[in-house]
Write a protein that holds these residues in place. Structure first.
Motif, PDB file in Angstrom:
ATOM      1  N   ARG A 170       0.831  -1.206   0.000  1.00 37.62           N
ATOM      2  CA  ARG A 170       0.000   0.000   0.000  1.00 37.62           C
ATOM      3  C   ARG A 170       0.866   1.257   0.000  1.00 37.62           C
ATOM      4  O   ARG A 170       0.614   2.198  -0.750  1.00 37.62           O
ATOM      5  N   VAL A 171       1.888   1.282   0.848  1.00 37.85           N
ATOM      6  CA  VAL A 171       2.747   2.456   0.927  1.00 37.85           C
ATOM      7  C   VAL A 171       3.542   2.626  -0.366  1.00 37.85           C
ATOM      8  O   VAL A 171       3.691   3.738  -0.869  1.00 37.85           O
ATOM      9  N   ALA A 172       4.018   1.526  -0.927  1.00 34.66           N
ATOM     10  CA  ALA A 172       4.731   1.593  -2.209  1.00 34.66           C
ATOM     11  C   ALA A 172       3.820   2.191  -3.282  1.00 34.66           C
ATOM     12  O   ALA A 172       4.249   3.036  -4.076  1.00 34.66           O
ATOM     13  N   ARG A 173       2.563   1.783  -3.296  1.00 32.71           N
ATOM     14  CA  ARG A 173       1.597   2.315  -4.262  1.00 32.71           C
ATOM     15  C   ARG A 173       1.368   3.814  -4.016  1.00 32.71           C
ATOM     16  O   ARG A 173       1.305   4.600  -4.961  1.00 32.71           O
ATOM     17  N   GLU A 174       1.242   4.225  -2.740  1.00 35.89           N
ATOM     18  CA  GLU A 174       1.064   5.647  -2.411  1.00 35.89           C
ATOM     19  C   GLU A 174       2.238   6.485  -2.920  1.00 35.89           C
ATOM     20  O   GLU A 174       2.051   7.576  -3.430  1.00 35.89           O
ATOM     21  N   ILE A 175       3.447   5.944  -2.754  1.00 40.90           N
ATOM     22  CA  ILE A 175       4.659   6.669  -3.145  1.00 40.90           C
ATOM     23  C   ILE A 175       4.850   6.653  -4.661  1.00 40.90           C
ATOM     24  O   ILE A 175       5.348   7.614  -5.242  1.00 40.90           O
ATOM     25  N   GLY A 176       4.439   5.560  -5.296  1.00 35.43           N
ATOM     26  CA  GLY A 176       4.645   5.409  -6.732  1.00 35.43           C
ATOM     27  C   GLY A 176       5.919   4.656  -7.047  1.00 35.43           C
ATOM     28  O   GLY A 176       6.609   4.957  -8.024  1.00 35.43           O
ATOM     29  N   MET A 177       6.221   3.670  -6.207  1.00 35.73           N
ATOM     30  CA  MET A 177       7.410   2.858  -6.430  1.00 35.73           C
ATOM     31  C   MET A 177       7.055   1.397  -6.206  1.00 35.73           C
ATOM     32  O   MET A 177       5.973   1.080  -5.715  1.00 35.73           O
ATOM     33  N   SER A 178       7.966   0.516  -6.564  1.00 34.86           N
ATOM     34  CA  SER A 178       7.709  -0.908  -6.394  1.00 34.86           C
ATOM     35  C   SER A 178       7.868  -1.304  -4.926  1.00 34.86           C
ATOM     36  O   SER A 178       8.643  -0.669  -4.188  1.00 34.86           O
ATOM     37  N   PRO A 179       7.154  -2.336  -4.494  1.00 33.30           N
ATOM     38  CA  PRO A 179       7.349  -2.826  -3.125  1.00 33.30           C
ATOM     39  C   PRO A 179       8.801  -3.231  -2.861  1.00 33.30           C
ATOM     40  O   PRO A 179       9.336  -2.973  -1.780  1.00 33.30           O
ATOM     41  N   LYS A 184      11.168  -1.647  -0.024  1.00 28.38           N
ATOM     42  CA  LYS A 184      11.822  -2.500   0.975  1.00 28.38           C
ATOM     43  C   LYS A 184      13.321  -2.220   1.034  1.00 28.38           C
ATOM     44  O   LYS A 184      13.903  -2.097   2.113  1.00 28.38           O
ATOM     45  N   LYS A 185      13.949  -2.076  -0.134  1.00 25.70           N
ATOM     46  CA  LYS A 185      15.390  -1.767  -0.180  1.00 25.70           C
ATOM     47  C   LYS A 185      15.670  -0.407   0.459  1.00 25.70           C
ATOM     48  O   LYS A 185      16.647  -0.252   1.189  1.00 25.70           O
TER      49      LYS A 185
END
Length: 136
Positions: A32-41, A45-46
């Motif tokens: 969800r947070v990756a989607r909010e930011i516009g980046m891959s999960p 994570k990295k």
């Protein structure tokens, strides 16, 4: 931003983004947070594990932070202003970035003085931090 702990405001800025994203992931999910930011999960994570973000990713993280922080923090503070200034000056040469940031903060200070309102503490704290960076 705690400039006493970290001499480089840029590094403190990135660490705060990392901490905020990590807290948001704990409250929701990595995807969800990756989607909010516009980046891959995987990319998120990295980043959370300490990888330095590329410039486009850092811009996305700052935009996300301003949107997320503004919607959830309730007030504008040193962190939000620091991220906004970093976003506004990101395309400038490092020396020009620090000088421009100081000038913007000086204008804000004069605006508070002219309006008869007390300057927020973050005005002087950010100016002190950016001036230390300029003289380093």
């Amino acid at each position: 931003m705690d400039f006493q702990r970290t001499r480089d405001p840029h590094e403190a800025n990135i660490q705060h983004l990392r901490d905020t994203a990590s807290a948001r992931v704990e409250g929701t999910s990595l995807r969800r947070v990756a989607r909010e930011i516009g980046m891959s999960p995987t990319g998120l994570k990295k980043f959370l594990l300490g990888t330095a973000p590329y410039s486009p990713t850092l811009r996305r993280l700052r935009k996300w932070y301003l949107q997320y922080g503004g919607a959830h923090a309730g007030s504008v503070g040193e962190e939000e202003v620091g991220h906004a200034l970093a976003l506004l000056t990101q395309d400038l040469h490092p020396g020009a970035r620090v000088q421009t940031t100081d000038q913007v903060l000086e204008s804000l200070a004069r605006g508070y003085d002219a309006s008869g309102r007390e300057r927020p503490r973050w005005v002087s704290e950010l100016r002190t931090g950016f001036r230390a960076q300029r003289s380093a």
